[in-house]
Design an enzyme around this catalytic site. Structure first.
Site, PDB file in Angstrom:
ATOM      1  N   LYS A  18      -9.781  12.951   9.108  1.00 55.55           N
ATOM      2  CA  LYS A  18      -9.123  12.353  10.162  1.00 55.55           C
ATOM      3  C   LYS A  18      -8.992  13.412  11.225  1.00 55.55           C
ATOM      4  CE  LYS A  18      -6.029   8.898   8.416  1.00 55.55           C
ATOM      5  NZ  LYS A  18      -6.380   7.690   8.913  1.00 55.55           N
ATOM      6  N   ASP A  60     -11.986   7.465   4.169  1.00 56.91           N
ATOM      7  CA  ASP A  60     -10.804   7.223   5.084  1.00 56.91           C
ATOM      8  C   ASP A  60     -10.438   5.578   4.810  1.00 56.91           C
ATOM      9  OD1 ASP A  60      -8.322   7.429   6.446  1.00 56.91           O
ATOM     10  OD2 ASP A  60      -9.082   7.618   8.378  1.00 56.91           O
ATOM     11  N   LYS A  70       0.689  -1.275   0.041  1.00 60.52           N
ATOM     12  CA  LYS A  70       0.077  -0.054   0.079  1.00 60.52           C
ATOM     13  C   LYS A  70       1.061   1.304  -0.092  1.00 60.52           C
ATOM     14  CE  LYS A  70      -3.204   2.613   2.989  1.00 60.52           C
ATOM     15  NZ  LYS A  70      -3.655   2.678   4.144  1.00 60.52           N
ATOM     16  N   ASP A  85      -2.340  10.472   4.011  1.00 61.56           N
ATOM     17  CA  ASP A  85      -3.741  10.127   4.084  1.00 61.56           C
ATOM     18  C   ASP A  85      -4.296  11.185   5.175  1.00 61.56           C
ATOM     19  OD1 ASP A  85      -6.123   8.732   4.196  1.00 61.56           O
ATOM     20  OD2 ASP A  85      -5.673   7.117   5.428  1.00 61.56           O
ATOM     21  N   ARG A 106      -7.960   0.087   1.228  1.00 64.14           N
ATOM     22  CA  ARG A 106      -8.368  -1.448   0.763  1.00 64.14           C
ATOM     23  C   ARG A 106      -8.830  -1.229  -0.704  1.00 64.14           C
ATOM     24  NH1 ARG A 106     -12.614  -1.603   5.619  1.00 64.14           N
ATOM     25  NH2 ARG A 106     -10.703  -0.750   6.386  1.00 64.14           N
ATOM     26  N   ASP A 164       1.753   6.215   5.650  1.00 61.44           N
ATOM     27  CA  ASP A 164       0.530   5.302   5.210  1.00 61.44           C
ATOM     28  C   ASP A 164       1.259   4.432   3.853  1.00 61.44           C
ATOM     29  OD1 ASP A 164      -1.655   4.198   5.628  1.00 61.44           O
ATOM     30  OD2 ASP A 164      -2.988   5.622   4.761  1.00 61.44           O
ATOM     31  N   GLU A 193      -9.426   3.861   2.356  1.00 62.02           N
ATOM     32  CA  GLU A 193      -9.131   4.125   1.105  1.00 62.02           C
ATOM     33  C   GLU A 193      -7.983   3.165   0.559  1.00 62.02           C
ATOM     34  OE1 GLU A 193      -7.942   5.770   3.510  1.00 62.02           O
ATOM     35  OE2 GLU A 193      -5.739   5.004   3.029  1.00 62.02           O
TER      36      GLU A 193
HETATM   37 ZN   LIG Z   1      -7.206   6.110   5.437  1.00 65.01          ZN
END
Ligand SMILES: [Zn+2]
Length: 494
Positions: free
Chosen positions: A271, A341, A259, A264, A345, A282, A343
């Site tokens: 967030k 959020d 990933k 993010d 996946r 991330d 995202e």
């Molecule tokens: Zn996220």
């Protein structure tokens, strides 16, 4: 990178800044882990006074005149019966950090003779602990505030034949350091484009590496609707980075998917700022995959491995994708985005489905800072492991047992998939808020079909709130050693 050398005997050792002497703990007292009688004068006092009891990673540094070293460091290894390769690693790291704090550059480590585990195991633990802990990330500090690193450590009692893994483990540690550098650096610097550049630079290391980049227009042509949706709010374009390493027949082909969310914000499902300040990490999955590909290139292992990185930023702005909207994935399944959020996946779903369709993998392992929920379940030192294939789990767990990168298997409990049902699309991207890591994994499972697959959720161990042991910065570099160990176990089976 620091140099580690072997030195056959105590009397032949070269001068250095510090002599490291290891001790085991016996009935709350320190006993030397070596049999050099003539050294007793060095340490009799702190032992008699009880100032040093050899607890695991306990350190006592003092000063001596007239020896080949002006300093002596007593190092606690804990109880001999509990001494493992991991203890060798963490205690060597403790010594390394103590020396670095004093800006010491060179040391001689008298290796334990009285350990209950095989010599090659603790030697390897010591060298790994030294390599991994001799790392700093301080390019943003003024020069005289930067931390000092060790330049050379001599292992007294080890001959070159005892250290056949040294060159190998140095390359692996460099892969870990590269991965840490990428995670620790500014998100404004480590963009999808920068990750592509880093991937491209691996081609220079080996003719067996080929890098392909799918740019935005390629992603549109391939209809990677989820990766494009996540990336549409950012000022930088999303990319799919594909790093191919071909040094054996493609009949056995491992695909590693990492990933690569270079930042993010959570998107419109923003967030809170207290959980955003670590979000440059991330892309730690991407960093682990790139670090691994670098190691493969330099070790020239007989393997066929492809690294796949969906890279994008999840930004907030007028073009951001919106909660409640439906997007079509590369596989064709549609997804109602209930929370922008979740995202990771989404981008992984397109990368996984693309890997299944285009790369003919024998197995896929993805690694992702997928959920915060995994650290609620397991704490921040243990990653979650999910898989649809028992033999793959076994091999990954064996690799983890060797490297000390902790994993715990969590269930792909099928009944929970019910929560991913949408009224207007094929899937939703979140569940009811409970078992978040399992829901993330179940979502990914929808995109891997029947391929043997494992998913590592290290939303926990990719980034430590406080550096610990040989993890000397927030970014741990977890994943690189695990993947290399796993891949080597596969190549040896062949
Ligand atoms: Zn996220």
């Amino acid at each position: 990178m620091m140099k580690i050398v072997g030195c056959k005997s105590f009397s032949n050792r070269k001068s250095s800044d510090c002599l490291i002497l290891p001790f085991f703990q016996q009935e709350k007292k320190a006993v030397p882990a070596f049999s050099q009688k003539k050294l007793e004068g060095f340490f009799s006092k702190p032992l008699t006074l009880g100032d040093f009891t050899a607890k695991t990673a306990e350190i006592l540094l003092f000063y001596e005149n007239g020896q080949k070293e002006e300093r002596v460091l007593l190092l606690g290894l804990g109880k001999a019966s509990e001494f493992t390769q991991e203890v060798a690693r963490t205690t060597a790291a403790a010594a390394c950090l103590a020396l670095r704090n004093k800006k010491i550059k060179s040391a001689s480590y008298l290796i334990p003779e009285l350990a209950l585990i095989p010599k090659k195991d603790f030697l390897r633990g010591i060298t790994e602990g030294l390599f991994l802990s001799n790392y700093a990330f301080d390019k943003f500090k003024v020069e005289d505030q930067r931390s000092s690193l060790l330049s050379v450590v001599s292992l007294i009692g080890a001959e070159p034949k005892d250290l056949p893994f040294l060159a190998h483990d140095q390359i692996v540690a460099e892969g870990v350091h590269m991965s840490r550098d990428l995670v620790n650096d500014n998100a404004d610097n480590i963009t999808p484009q920068k990750l592509a550049e880093v991937a491209k630079s691996l081609e220079k290391l080996s003719s067996k590496i080929k890098v392909r980049i799918l740019h935005k227009k390629d992603l549109q042509k391939e209809k990677m609707g989820l990766l494009l949706a996540v990336g549409q709010g950012a000022s930088v374009d999303p990319l799919l980075i594909i790093v191919e390493y071909r040094a054996s027949s493609p009949s056995d082909h491992t695909v590693l998917v990492g990933k690569g969310l270079t930042y993010d914000t959570g998107g419109l499902s923003l967030k809170p700022s207290t959980s955003m300040d670590t979000m440059k990490s991330d892309m730690a999955g991407a960093a682990a995959v790139l670090g691994t590909m670098r190691v493969l290139a330099l070790l020239d292992l007989p393997l066929c491995v492809t690294g796949v990185i969906p890279a994008t930023e999840n930004a907030i702005g007028s073009r951001s994708y919106k909660p409640g909207d439906v997007h079509r994935s590369y596989l064709g399944k549609t997804v109602e985005v209930m929370n922008t959020d979740a995202e990771g996946r989404l981008v992984l779903a397109d990368a996984l489905a693309y890997s299944v369709k285009k790369l003919k993998p024998s197995r896929i392992i993805d690694i992702a800072t997928l959920t915060g929920a995994v650290s609620i379940a397991l704490g921040e030192e243990i990653a979650g492991l999910f898989s649809n294939e028992e033999s793959l789990v076994k091999k990954i767990e064996e690799a983890s047992g060797r490297t000390g990168e902790l994993l715990w298997r969590l269930p792909l409990h099928g009944d929970y998939s019910e929560q991913l049902k949408s009224d207007i699309a094929d899937l939703k991207n979140i569940g009811n808020g409970k078992g978040g890591s399992i829901l993330g994994a179940l979502f990914l499972k929808e995109f891997v079909e029947k391929i043997p697959w494992a998913h590592i959720d290290f939303g926990s161990s990719a980034w430590l709130a406080k550096p610990k042991g040989y993890y000397t910065t927030h970014a741990t570099g977890v994943g690189v050693r695990l993947f290399v160990e796993f891949l080597e176990s596969i190549s040896q089976k062949k």
